[in-house]
Write a protein that holds these residues in place. Structure first.
Motif, short mmCIF file in Angstrom:
data_model
loop_
_atom_site.label_atom_id
_atom_site.label_comp_id
_atom_site.label_asym_id
_atom_site.label_seq_id
_atom_site.Cartn_x
_atom_site.Cartn_y
_atom_site.Cartn_z
N PHE A 192 -6.22 -8.31 9.12
CA PHE A 192 -6.21 -8.67 7.70
C PHE A 192 -5.91 -10.15 7.54
N THR A 193 -6.50 -10.75 6.52
CA THR A 193 -6.24 -12.15 6.21
C THR A 193 -6.02 -12.30 4.71
N ILE A 194 -4.89 -12.91 4.35
CA ILE A 194 -4.59 -13.13 2.94
C ILE A 194 -4.86 -14.58 2.61
N SER A 195 -5.34 -14.82 1.40
CA SER A 195 -5.60 -16.18 0.96
C SER A 195 -5.40 -16.24 -0.55
N ARG A 196 -5.18 -17.43 -1.06
CA ARG A 196 -5.04 -17.58 -2.49
C ARG A 196 -5.85 -18.76 -2.99
N LEU A 197 -6.36 -18.62 -4.20
CA LEU A 197 -7.10 -19.68 -4.85
C LEU A 197 -6.41 -19.94 -6.18
N ASN A 198 -5.50 -20.90 -6.17
CA ASN A 198 -4.68 -21.15 -7.37
C ASN A 198 -5.51 -21.54 -8.58
N ALA A 199 -6.64 -22.22 -8.34
CA ALA A 199 -7.47 -22.65 -9.47
C ALA A 199 -8.04 -21.46 -10.23
N LYS A 200 -8.11 -20.31 -9.56
CA LYS A 200 -8.66 -19.12 -10.20
C LYS A 200 -7.64 -18.00 -10.34
N ASN A 201 -6.36 -18.33 -10.10
CA ASN A 201 -5.29 -17.33 -10.23
C ASN A 201 -5.63 -16.05 -9.47
N THR A 202 -6.08 -16.22 -8.25
CA THR A 202 -6.57 -15.09 -7.47
C THR A 202 -6.02 -15.10 -6.06
N VAL A 203 -5.70 -13.93 -5.57
CA VAL A 203 -5.34 -13.74 -4.16
C VAL A 203 -6.30 -12.72 -3.57
N HIS A 204 -6.78 -13.02 -2.37
CA HIS A 204 -7.69 -12.09 -1.69
C HIS A 204 -7.02 -11.52 -0.44
N LEU A 205 -7.43 -10.33 -0.10
CA LEU A 205 -7.01 -9.72 1.16
C LEU A 205 -8.27 -9.25 1.88
N ARG A 224 0.84 -1.19 0.00
CA ARG A 224 0.00 0.00 0.00
C ARG A 224 0.87 1.24 0.00
N LEU A 225 0.30 2.28 -0.60
CA LEU A 225 0.97 3.57 -0.68
C LEU A 225 0.00 4.64 -0.22
N ALA A 226 0.35 5.27 0.88
CA ALA A 226 -0.48 6.33 1.43
C ALA A 226 0.19 7.67 1.18
N PRO A 227 -0.59 8.74 1.11
CA PRO A 227 -0.02 10.07 0.88
C PRO A 227 1.05 10.43 1.91
N GLY A 228 2.19 10.85 1.41
CA GLY A 228 3.25 11.27 2.31
C GLY A 228 4.02 10.16 2.98
N LYS A 229 3.73 8.92 2.60
CA LYS A 229 4.41 7.77 3.21
C LYS A 229 5.09 6.92 2.16
N GLU A 230 6.02 6.10 2.59
CA GLU A 230 6.66 5.18 1.68
C GLU A 230 5.78 3.96 1.46
N ARG A 231 6.06 3.30 0.34
CA ARG A 231 5.31 2.08 0.06
C ARG A 231 5.59 1.05 1.15
N GLU A 232 4.56 0.37 1.56
CA GLU A 232 4.65 -0.59 2.66
C GLU A 232 4.12 -1.95 2.21
N GLU A 233 4.87 -2.98 2.53
CA GLU A 233 4.38 -4.33 2.28
C GLU A 233 3.41 -4.69 3.40
N VAL A 234 2.19 -4.96 3.03
CA VAL A 234 1.14 -5.24 4.00
C VAL A 234 1.06 -6.72 4.33
N SER A 235 1.09 -7.53 3.29
CA SER A 235 0.92 -8.96 3.46
C SER A 235 1.43 -9.68 2.23
N CYS A 236 1.78 -10.95 2.41
CA CYS A 236 2.15 -11.76 1.26
C CYS A 236 1.87 -13.22 1.57
N ILE A 237 1.86 -14.01 0.53
CA ILE A 237 1.55 -15.42 0.69
C ILE A 237 2.43 -16.23 -0.24
N THR A 238 3.03 -17.29 0.30
CA THR A 238 3.94 -18.11 -0.50
C THR A 238 3.17 -18.99 -1.47
#
Length: 120
Positions: A68-81, A38-52
């Motif tokens: 926050f909860t991250i998840s991935r659905l490989n069958a649909k090439n999708t990651v949710h946050l 995420r990138l907020a005004p006046g701030k540096e880019r921040e890594e919020v979450s990731c999934i292997t």
């Protein structure tokens, strides 16, 4: 061509929830880690979450742990946050990114962002 498209942003009140989605194409999705930044005004880019890629292990920056909860659905090439208990400091443009490998830490492709605005 690698493409990543983030969606799901919007305006929400403090304490509300949003679910972001990252739709990916152009690469073997299940072989790569995906991150949310995420990138907020006046701030540096921040890594919020990731999934292997392998076991779907999640990582969260301290400020979003438990909310926050991250998840991935490989069958649909999708990651949710899933973002709950949103606070004004969560206001930012959120981007998803493709890692250079199945592990997290180094990213090479970035998608267009989606704006999240949390009003108090």
């Amino acid at each position: 061509e690698v493409q990543l498209q983030a969606s799901g942003g919007g305006l929400v009140q403090v304490g509300g929830s949003l679910r972001l989605s990252c739709a990916a194409s152009g690469f073997s999705f299940d072989e790569y880690a995906i991150g949310w930044f995420r990138l907020a005004p006046g701030k540096e880019r921040e890594e919020v979450s990731c999934i292997t890629s392998s076991d779907g292990s999640p990582y969260y920056t301290d400020s979003v742990k438990g909310r926050f909860t991250i998840s991935r659905l490989n069958a649909k090439n999708t990651v949710h946050l899933q973002m709950n208990s949103l606070q004004p400091e969560d206001t930012a443009i959120y981007y998803c990114a493709k890692s250079r490998s199945g592990a997290t830490g180094s990213y090479e492709y970035w998608g267009q962002g989606t704006l999240v605005t949390v009003s108090s």
